[in-house]
Scaffold this active site. Structure first.
Site, short mmCIF file in Angstrom:
data_model
loop_
_atom_site.label_atom_id
_atom_site.label_comp_id
_atom_site.label_asym_id
_atom_site.label_seq_id
_atom_site.Cartn_x
_atom_site.Cartn_y
_atom_site.Cartn_z
CD GLU A 85 -3.41 -0.88 1.33
OE1 GLU A 85 -3.79 0.28 1.54
OE2 GLU A 85 -4.18 -1.85 1.31
CG HIS B 12 -3.13 3.90 1.87
ND1 HIS B 12 -3.33 2.91 2.79
CD2 HIS B 12 -3.03 5.05 2.55
CE1 HIS B 12 -3.34 3.45 4.00
NE2 HIS B 12 -3.17 4.75 3.88
CE LYS C 194 -5.00 6.44 6.92
NZ LYS C 194 -3.72 6.77 7.54
O1 LIG Z 1 -2.64 7.13 5.22
C1 LIG Z 1 -1.98 8.13 5.31
C2 LIG Z 1 -2.32 9.32 4.55
C3 LIG Z 1 -1.17 9.74 3.69
O2 LIG Z 1 -0.98 8.78 2.69
C4 LIG Z 1 -1.51 11.07 2.99
O3 LIG Z 1 -1.92 11.03 1.84
O4 LIG Z 1 -1.35 12.13 3.61
C5 LIG Z 1 0.06 9.89 4.55
C6 LIG Z 1 0.42 8.63 5.32
O5 LIG Z 1 1.55 8.86 6.14
C7 LIG Z 1 -0.75 8.20 6.14
O6 LIG Z 1 -0.49 6.95 6.74
#
Ligand SMILES: O=C1C[C@@](O)(C(=O)O)C[C@@H](O)[C@@H]1O
Length: 244
Positions: free
Chosen positions: A81, A140, A167
Site C-alpha cells: 500500500e 490506499h 480512512k
Molecule cells: O494514510 C496516510 C495518509 C497519507 O498517505 C496522505 O496522503 O497524507 C500519509 C500517510 O503517512 C498516512 O499513513
C-alpha cells in the site's frame, strides 16, 4: 454525529485535526522530529514505523512519552500500500497488538490485510480495543481513484471490522476523480460518522484543506519530509483551516 476520543482530541467535533508524519530510521531522528513537530500546530503525530530501522518496541515508550501531550498514531504502512517495507502478515498483527500493549493510543491497520486474514484481524482488533487503543482501518491507492460505489463500500467494510476511524487515500487522475472522492466521503458519513478521506497529489490538495466539509476529521500535513504527495506544510495548513 458519533465522536471518537483519543486522549484529549475529539474527532467529529470542531475542525479537522492535523496529523504530521515522522518518517525517520533511528530513535534519535524520530525524537528530533517529534520535538520539531511540537513547535507546529499539529494535533497529533504519525510515527511511520515502516521507515524505522531500530527495535520499535524498545523505542515506542520513549517516543510516546516525548510526543505527549500529542497522541501518536502508529502506522506500519506495508509495501503493498505504498509503504517502505514488506512484512509477514502474522508478524503485522502481532506487532500492532504489541504496540497497543505498549500504550499506543491510535493504530492504523490496513483493510485488505484484515480482510485477507479475517479471523486473526478480528481477534487483534478486539484485543487492541480491550487495551484501550483506537483503530484506524485504512486503504490506499497511489495510482488511481476507484469508483464512488467502491470507495463507499470500502468505508462500510472498515466499519464492519470495527474501525473507530475508517480512512481512504486515493490518487486522482483528473478533477473529476477529486469530486468522486469527495462525493464518496460525503455519502459515507451517514453510515460511518467521522471518517478520513484524502485525494492525494496536487489536484487533491483541496481535500486536505476542505475535506472537513465532506466528513473528513483528520488531515495529514508535513514538517520537513512529506509522507505522501500533496501534503501541505503544517503551519500553512493550520492557517488555511482557521480561515473560515
Ligand atoms: O494514510 C496516510 C495518509 C497519507 O498517505 C496522505 O496522503 O497524507 C500519509 C500517510 O503517512 C498516512 O499513513
Amino acid at each position: 454525529m458519533r465522536q471518537v476520543v483519543v486522549n484529549d482530541l475529539v474527532f467529529g467535533s470542531g475542525r479537522m485535526k492535523i496529523c504530521v508524519p515522522v518518517c525517520e530510521k533511528t530513535t534519535e531522528a524520530v525524537l528530533d522530529a517529534v520535538k520539531e513537530i511540537k513547535t507546529t500546530p499539529a494535533d497529533l503525530i504519525e510515527w511511520r514505523i515502516d521507515y524505522f530501522d531500530e527495535d520499535m518496541f524498545a523505542a515506542a515508550p520513549e517516543i510516546l512519552k516525548a510526543a505527549a501531550p500529542l497522541p501518536v498514531l502508529c502506522t506500519f504502512r506495508t509495501k503493498a500500500e505504498g509503504g517502505e517495507k514488506a512484512i509477514d502478515p502474522m508478524d503485522y498483527f502481532a506487532m500492532n497488538a504489541q504496540l497497543s500493549a505498549l500504550g499506543a493510543p491510535l493504530v492504523d491497520l490496513e483493510l485488505f490485510l484484515c480482510e485477507q486474514y479475517d479471523d486473526i484481524a478480528k481477534e487483534t482488533v478486539q484485543a487492541m480495543h480491550d487495551m484501550g487503543t483506537k483503530l484506524i482501518i485504512s486503504n490506499h491507492d497511489f495510482s488511481k481513484t476507484p469508483a464512488r460505489e467502491e470507495i463507499a463500500d470500502r468505508y462500510k467494510r472498515m466499519m464492519a471490522l470495527n474501525a473507530d476511524l475508517p480512512k481512504i487515500a486515493v490518487m486522482p487522475q483528473n478533477e473529476r476523480d477529486v469530486m468522486v472522492m469527495l462525493a464518496a466521503m460525503n455519502e459515507s458519513t451517514a453510515f460511518c460518522g467521522p471518517l478520513i478521506g484524502i485525494s492525494m497529489g496536487e489536484l487533491g490538495k483541496v481535500t486536505r484543506v476542505r475535506g472537513g466539509a465532506f466528513g473528513s476529521v483528520m488531515t495529514f500535513a508535513s514538517k520537513g519530509k512529506a509522507s505522501a504527495p500533496g501534503q501541505i506544510d503544517a503551519e500553512t495548513l493550520s492557517k488555511m483551516l482557521n480561515e473560515n
